[in-house]
Design a protein around this motif. Structure first.
Motif, PDB file in Angstrom:
ATOM      1  N   TYR A 110       0.848  -1.195   0.000  1.00 53.10           N
ATOM      2  CA  TYR A 110       0.000   0.000   0.000  1.00 53.10           C
ATOM      3  C   TYR A 110       0.884   1.245   0.000  1.00 53.10           C
ATOM      4  O   TYR A 110       0.818   2.087   0.887  1.00 53.10           O
ATOM      5  CB  TYR A 110      -0.922  -0.042   1.219  1.00 53.10           C
ATOM      6  N   ASP A 111       1.747   1.346  -1.039  1.00 55.28           N
ATOM      7  CA  ASP A 111       2.637   2.507  -1.155  1.00 55.28           C
ATOM      8  C   ASP A 111       1.867   3.683  -1.733  1.00 55.28           C
ATOM      9  O   ASP A 111       0.817   3.496  -2.356  1.00 55.28           O
ATOM     10  CB  ASP A 111       3.816   2.175  -2.092  1.00 55.28           C
ATOM     11  N   GLU A 112       2.392   4.894  -1.553  1.00 52.80           N
ATOM     12  CA  GLU A 112       1.759   6.091  -2.110  1.00 52.80           C
ATOM     13  C   GLU A 112       2.073   6.147  -3.607  1.00 52.80           C
ATOM     14  O   GLU A 112       3.236   6.294  -3.984  1.00 52.80           O
ATOM     15  CB  GLU A 112       2.319   7.327  -1.377  1.00 52.80           C
ATOM     16  N   ALA A 270      21.236   0.861   4.743  1.00 56.29           N
ATOM     17  CA  ALA A 270      20.459  -0.210   5.391  1.00 56.29           C
ATOM     18  C   ALA A 270      19.222  -0.438   4.539  1.00 56.29           C
ATOM     19  O   ALA A 270      18.866   0.418   3.744  1.00 56.29           O
ATOM     20  CB  ALA A 270      20.081   0.208   6.795  1.00 56.29           C
ATOM     21  N   ARG A 271      18.570  -1.585   4.684  1.00 55.90           N
ATOM     22  CA  ARG A 271      17.354  -1.836   3.901  1.00 55.90           C
ATOM     23  C   ARG A 271      16.177  -2.150   4.809  1.00 55.90           C
ATOM     24  O   ARG A 271      16.348  -2.658   5.901  1.00 55.90           O
ATOM     25  CB  ARG A 271      17.569  -2.969   2.901  1.00 55.90           C
ATOM     26  N   GLY A 272      14.971  -1.794   4.306  1.00 51.90           N
ATOM     27  CA  GLY A 272      13.758  -1.877   5.115  1.00 51.90           C
ATOM     28  C   GLY A 272      13.431  -3.261   5.647  1.00 51.90           C
ATOM     29  O   GLY A 272      12.960  -3.402   6.764  1.00 51.90           O
ATOM     30  N   ALA A 291      14.774   2.417  -6.562  1.00 53.38           N
ATOM     31  CA  ALA A 291      15.607   1.263  -6.943  1.00 53.38           C
ATOM     32  C   ALA A 291      14.887   0.340  -7.918  1.00 53.38           C
ATOM     33  O   ALA A 291      13.676   0.130  -7.830  1.00 53.38           O
ATOM     34  CB  ALA A 291      16.002   0.494  -5.694  1.00 53.38           C
ATOM     35  N   LEU A 292      15.643  -0.227  -8.860  1.00 55.66           N
ATOM     36  CA  LEU A 292      15.095  -1.206  -9.818  1.00 55.66           C
ATOM     37  C   LEU A 292      15.127  -2.620  -9.238  1.00 55.66           C
ATOM     38  O   LEU A 292      14.523  -3.540  -9.780  1.00 55.66           O
ATOM     39  CB  LEU A 292      15.929  -1.198 -11.109  1.00 55.66           C
ATOM     40  N   GLY A 293      15.903  -2.796  -8.180  1.00 58.20           N
ATOM     41  CA  GLY A 293      15.993  -4.120  -7.578  1.00 58.20           C
ATOM     42  C   GLY A 293      16.719  -4.004  -6.257  1.00 58.20           C
ATOM     43  O   GLY A 293      17.403  -3.004  -6.008  1.00 58.20           O
ATOM     44  N   VAL A 315      17.570 -11.863  -4.301  1.00 52.14           N
ATOM     45  CA  VAL A 315      17.295 -10.541  -4.858  1.00 52.14           C
ATOM     46  C   VAL A 315      15.899 -10.516  -5.477  1.00 52.14           C
ATOM     47  O   VAL A 315      15.414 -11.531  -5.961  1.00 52.14           O
ATOM     48  CB  VAL A 315      18.347 -10.162  -5.940  1.00 52.14           C
ATOM     49  N   ALA A 316      15.263  -9.345  -5.405  1.00 54.62           N
ATOM     50  CA  ALA A 316      13.993  -9.125  -6.115  1.00 54.62           C
ATOM     51  C   ALA A 316      14.172  -7.938  -7.049  1.00 54.62           C
ATOM     52  O   ALA A 316      14.709  -6.902  -6.642  1.00 54.62           O
ATOM     53  CB  ALA A 316      12.881  -8.841  -5.116  1.00 54.62           C
ATOM     54  N   HIS A 317      13.762  -8.127  -8.302  1.00 59.53           N
ATOM     55  CA  HIS A 317      13.837  -7.035  -9.276  1.00 59.53           C
ATOM     56  C   HIS A 317      12.431  -6.528  -9.573  1.00 59.53           C
ATOM     57  O   HIS A 317      11.511  -7.322  -9.740  1.00 59.53           O
ATOM     58  CB  HIS A 317      14.466  -7.517 -10.584  1.00 59.53           C
ATOM     59  N   GLY A 318      12.283  -5.209  -9.623  1.00 61.92           N
ATOM     60  CA  GLY A 318      10.969  -4.623  -9.933  1.00 61.92           C
ATOM     61  C   GLY A 318      10.811  -4.507 -11.446  1.00 61.92           C
ATOM     62  O   GLY A 318      11.469  -3.686 -12.078  1.00 61.92           O
ATOM     63  N   ASP A 320       8.261  -3.512 -13.189  1.00 61.76           N
ATOM     64  CA  ASP A 320       7.646  -2.229 -13.587  1.00 61.76           C
ATOM     65  C   ASP A 320       8.711  -1.146 -13.732  1.00 61.76           C
ATOM     66  O   ASP A 320       8.688  -0.336 -14.648  1.00 61.76           O
ATOM     67  CB  ASP A 320       6.640  -1.765 -12.534  1.00 61.76           C
ATOM     68  N   ARG A 321       9.646  -1.160 -12.797  1.00 63.78           N
ATOM     69  CA  ARG A 321      10.680  -0.108 -12.816  1.00 63.78           C
ATOM     70  C   ARG A 321      11.735  -0.378 -13.878  1.00 63.78           C
ATOM     71  O   ARG A 321      12.305   0.562 -14.427  1.00 63.78           O
ATOM     72  CB  ARG A 321      11.313   0.025 -11.436  1.00 63.78           C
ATOM     73  N   ILE A 322      12.011  -1.663 -14.156  1.00 58.57           N
ATOM     74  CA  ILE A 322      12.942  -1.965 -15.259  1.00 58.57           C
ATOM     75  C   ILE A 322      12.313  -1.445 -16.559  1.00 58.57           C
ATOM     76  O   ILE A 322      12.982  -0.838 -17.395  1.00 58.57           O
ATOM     77  CB  ILE A 322      13.245  -3.479 -15.339  1.00 58.57           C
TER      78      ILE A 322
END
Ligand code: AMP
Length: 429
Positions: A110-112, A270-272, A291-293, A315-318, A320-322
């Motif tokens: 549920y991001d903005e 750091a990462r969430g 970030a793309l990934g 790793v997870a790559h987005g 949509d962003r790529i």
């Protein structure tokens, strides 16, 4: 009836955009095959407890949560890793390691909504489970570089850090796990002052605060130089020195493999997600500030879900962003040059013949659309042109009585009469 719209943050992905997403998916699958990652499919809905266990406050607070009809607390997955760790801790617990697992699909947060930020997100996800050595971390970085290259991106770079450096200091200062996670979350949001306040209130020494301040400032693109500086700063914290050495080894392996990727080492990065224990990284391209990934090492998660201690990195790559980055960099899709055909019967009585010929073509792997709107020839051909078909096969009574059809090359606007048994050769030539 009201006018129905997609929900905020949710999108219909059409035409060229859909083509691009599918293209990236294909490339992600190719990378999975090339690196030996087996594709598996896990559920979109999982128990809230599982997904929330180590997600971190940020992701946890953005999950789509609901009660199912059995009154169970469930959620849409905000990422894949929890499901994979569950699998490894249960069904796969006795299987021989390493596991190289690949998933592709949607996750929900549920991001903005804004550019490059949606609520339904396509991800390609790779997990290497079992090995603790730096060559596994190097592999995850290398396959990420491989995917970005396969997607045709020319300019991209990694931001890299190591959670072990920060956690090493905090553990030696006897800051509890929970506070450590809260501190990392604040650092992930670059709220360094608040992070330091929390460190202070957790009872850490002044020396520790001073060292953390120095670490947050310590970054650069020269791997050797930055790691040397980190080691110098943290030299009194044994675990942090080991972590920095591990980062050095990992990045040395990446570089010695011939993988040329620009990197910024950032000691305060750091990462969430809460489960990271070692090297962490994110992929960026110029002009896009998200970030793309992202990925990293998580050695405790399988244990949290009741499995035996199992080191892992992923790793997870987005996707949509790529896709967004490909558009920004005007990347051309390298698609196969497949010829497409429309089949048009000139009258109703020839419909069965149209279906028969279309079936013959498809059996030879030629994509075919049959005219089904009963339009006149000129309209049907105009539509075929608009759809960028290569050929129209026109079925008329006179030609058919001689075992032939008319094949029209739509680009050249030329046509000839062709025997039915020769159509496939002609279309494929
Ligand atoms: P994370 O697990 O948070 O590192 O996410 C992995 C990748 O998923 C990110 O690097 C992004 O490419 C993508 N991603 C995460 N959240 C979103 C979002 N709200 N919209 C689009 N892509 C996202």
């Amino acid at each position: 009836m009201p006018e129905f719209k997609t929900l905020r943050g949710m999108r219909d992905i059409l035409h060229e955009d859909a083509k691009m997403m599918i293209y990236i998916e294909d490339q992600a699958r190719k990378i999975a095959r090339l690196y030996g990652y087996e594709e598996i499919i896990t559920p979109v809905v999982e128990s809230y407890e599982l997904l929330a266990a180590k997600a971190g406050d940020e992701v946890r607070s953005r999950m789509f949560i609901f009660k199912d009809l059995g009154e169970r607390d469930v959620a849409l997955r905000p990422e894949f890793t929890a499901s994979i760790a569950r699998l490894v801790a249960t069904t796969m617990r006795n299987d021989p390691k390493p596991f190289r697992l690949f998933c592709i699909g949607t996750v929900y947060r549920y991001d903005e909504p804004q550019r490059g930020r949606y609520r339904e997100i396509w991800q390609s996800n790779y997990e290497l489970i079992g090995p603790s050595g730096p060559e596994a971390d190097a592999e995850i970085i290398m396959l990420t570089e491989g995917l970005m290259r396969k997607a045709g991106l020319k300019r991209f770079g990694l931001k890299i850090g190591h959670v072990g450096v920060l956690r090493g200091i905090l553990s030696q200062e006897r800051v509890g796990e929970r506070e450590q996670s809260a501190i990392m979350q604040l650092m992930d949001k670059k709220e360094y002052d608040n992070a330091l306040k929390l460190v202070e209130s957790a009872g850490a020494s002044n020396r520790c605060l001073d060292i953390l301040r120095q670490l947050v400032e310590c970054r650069g693109t020269d791997v050797k130089d930055v790691v040397n500086r980190i080691e110098e700063i943290v030299k009194t914290y044994e675990k942090s020195v080991i972590a920095a050495e591990n980062l050095r080894e990992t990045l040395k392996l990446v570089s010695e493999s011939g993988c040329k990727i620009s990197m910024t080492i950032d000691a305060g990065f750091a990462r969430g997600l809460e489960y990271y224990t070692g090297m962490i990284f994110e992929v960026y391209v110029p002009g896009i500030d998200v970030a793309l990934g992202g990925g990293g090492r998580y050695d405790n998660l399988v244990e949290v879900f009741g499995g035996e201690a199992t080191p892992a990195v992923g790793v997870a790559h987005g996707i949509d962003r790529i896709a967004l980055a490909m558009k920004t960099q005007k990347t051309v899709l390298r698609t196969e040059n497949e010829k497409t055909v429309v089949v048009v019967p000139i009258k109703e009585e020839l419909r069965a013949e149209a279906l028969k010929i279309s079936r013959m073509l498809r059996d030879a792997d030629v994509p075919v659309e049959v005219e089904v709107m009963g339009r006149r020839m000129a309209k049907a051909l105009e539509d075929a042109d608009r759809r960028k078909a290569n050929y129209a096969i026109i079925i008329g009574e006179r030609e058919l009585s001689e075992g032939a059809v008319v094949v029209r090359d739509l680009a050249k606007r030329q046509q000839s009469t062709v025997k039915v048994e020769r159509i496939i050769d002609l279309v494929k030539s």
